[in-house]
Enzyme design. Structure first.
Site, mmCIF file in Angstrom:
data_model
loop_
_atom_site.group_PDB
_atom_site.id
_atom_site.type_symbol
_atom_site.label_atom_id
_atom_site.label_comp_id
_atom_site.label_asym_id
_atom_site.label_seq_id
_atom_site.Cartn_x
_atom_site.Cartn_y
_atom_site.Cartn_z
ATOM 1 N N ASP A 102 34.074 24.736 8.773
ATOM 2 C CA ASP A 102 33.633 24.594 10.164
ATOM 3 C C ASP A 102 32.102 24.591 10.191
ATOM 4 O O ASP A 102 31.473 23.549 9.993
ATOM 5 C CB ASP A 102 34.246 25.737 10.973
ATOM 6 C CG ASP A 102 33.970 25.641 12.461
ATOM 7 O OD1 ASP A 102 33.498 24.581 12.913
ATOM 8 O OD2 ASP A 102 34.236 26.621 13.182
ATOM 9 N N LYS A 130 36.131 20.060 9.433
ATOM 10 C CA LYS A 130 35.828 19.996 10.882
ATOM 11 C C LYS A 130 34.325 19.821 11.030
ATOM 12 O O LYS A 130 33.545 20.703 10.697
ATOM 13 C CB LYS A 130 36.324 21.282 11.554
ATOM 14 C CG LYS A 130 36.202 21.264 13.046
ATOM 15 C CD LYS A 130 37.154 22.254 13.712
ATOM 16 C CE LYS A 130 36.636 23.657 13.690
ATOM 17 N NZ LYS A 130 37.517 24.581 14.431
HETATM 18 P P1 IMP Z 1 32.798 28.467 8.604
HETATM 19 O O1 IMP Z 1 32.121 29.561 7.815
HETATM 20 O O2 IMP Z 1 32.291 28.355 10.011
HETATM 21 O O3 IMP Z 1 32.837 27.144 7.911
HETATM 22 O O4 IMP Z 1 34.237 28.980 8.866
HETATM 23 C C1 IMP Z 1 35.253 28.811 8.017
HETATM 24 C C2 IMP Z 1 36.358 29.779 8.356
HETATM 25 O O5 IMP Z 1 36.539 29.974 9.773
HETATM 26 C C3 IMP Z 1 37.630 29.183 7.855
HETATM 27 O O6 IMP Z 1 37.879 29.531 6.518
HETATM 28 C C4 IMP Z 1 38.651 29.738 8.827
HETATM 29 O O7 IMP Z 1 39.089 30.989 8.370
HETATM 30 C C5 IMP Z 1 37.892 29.914 10.127
HETATM 31 N N1 IMP Z 1 38.114 28.751 11.026
HETATM 32 C C6 IMP Z 1 37.225 27.808 11.393
HETATM 33 N N2 IMP Z 1 37.779 26.909 12.239
HETATM 34 C C7 IMP Z 1 39.061 27.297 12.396
HETATM 35 C C8 IMP Z 1 40.169 26.753 13.158
HETATM 36 O O8 IMP Z 1 40.092 25.727 13.842
HETATM 37 N N3 IMP Z 1 41.333 27.457 13.062
HETATM 38 C C9 IMP Z 1 41.479 28.587 12.327
HETATM 39 N N4 IMP Z 1 40.482 29.108 11.586
HETATM 40 C C10 IMP Z 1 39.275 28.479 11.639
#
Ligand code: IMP
Ligand code: MG
Length: 175
Positions: A102, A130
């Site tokens: 994300d 995403k």
């Molecule tokens: P980042 O550090 O923002 O890239 O977040 C990654 C983590 O956030 C992922 O490994 C998920 O655990 C959680 N996450 C981000 N988007 C979603 C979503 O749409 N659904 C569920 N978990 C999410």
């Protein structure tokens, strides 16, 4: 518990076919070598279980558990290691297996930490990429499905620890 309204976004059949494709790509890229899959708990537990069976190479598996502070559907950017690797990764072909990227903070943190331990190669594999809220420059080498934005659940992905057991990926409509 508040029940969320959700509908299927990616079917189990779509997920299975993307995983088959990624398995073939990894098999081709590492022909004649061993790979080490590092699953990021908890979200990747189903993905890694299915992916490993599509890779036709000698394979070892380990897990890390990371948590980002913050609640609801927003990441804070502060990452905590709750479980470290158990196997050495030096001189191994390491592939990080994530459920979803994300903001990218989680992966960036893990990637840099693993790189420090001198693997032979270090790749990133994510089921879902995403893109709308990416904050750091990090790109996965193997991607199942690319989506823009929205909060999704199922096939390992949770909302407050629930819905990981849904066989398909659903989008939450009031996230
Ligand atoms: P980042 O550090 O923002 O890239 O977040 C990654 C983590 O956030 C992922 O490994 C998920 O655990 C959680 N996450 C981000 N988007 C979603 C979503 O749409 N659904 C569920 N978990 C999410
Ligand atoms: Mg995760």
């Amino acid at each position: 518990m508040l029940e969320k309204t959700h509908k299927i976004l990616y079917s189990r059949e779509r997920i299975a076919s993307e995983i088959k494709r990624i398995g073939q790509e990894i098999t081709r890229d590492f022909q004649g070598q061993e790979v080490m899959l590092v699953g990021v708990l908890k979200g990747s537990f189903l993905f890694i279980a299915d992916l490993v069976r599509e890779i036709e190479l000698p394979t070892v598996i380990d897990f890390v558990r990371l948590a980002s502070y913050g609640s609801g559907t927003q990441t804070s950017g502060i990452i905590e290691f709750r479980k470290e690797l158990e196997m050495p990764i030096r001189d191994r072909n390491v592939i990080i297996v994530e459920d979803i990227v994300d903001s990218g903070y989680t992966l960036e943190c893990l990637y840099n930490k693993l790189l420090h331990h001198q693997p032979k190669s270090l790749k990133i594999c994510t089921l879902i990429d995403k893109t709308a809220r990416r904050e750091v420059e990090i790109e996965a080498d193997y991607v199942g499905i690319t989506m823009d934005d929205g909060f999704i659940i199922g096939y390992g992905l949770d909302h407050d620890e629930r819905y990981r057991n849904l066989p398909d990926i659903h989008v939450v409509e009031d996230a």
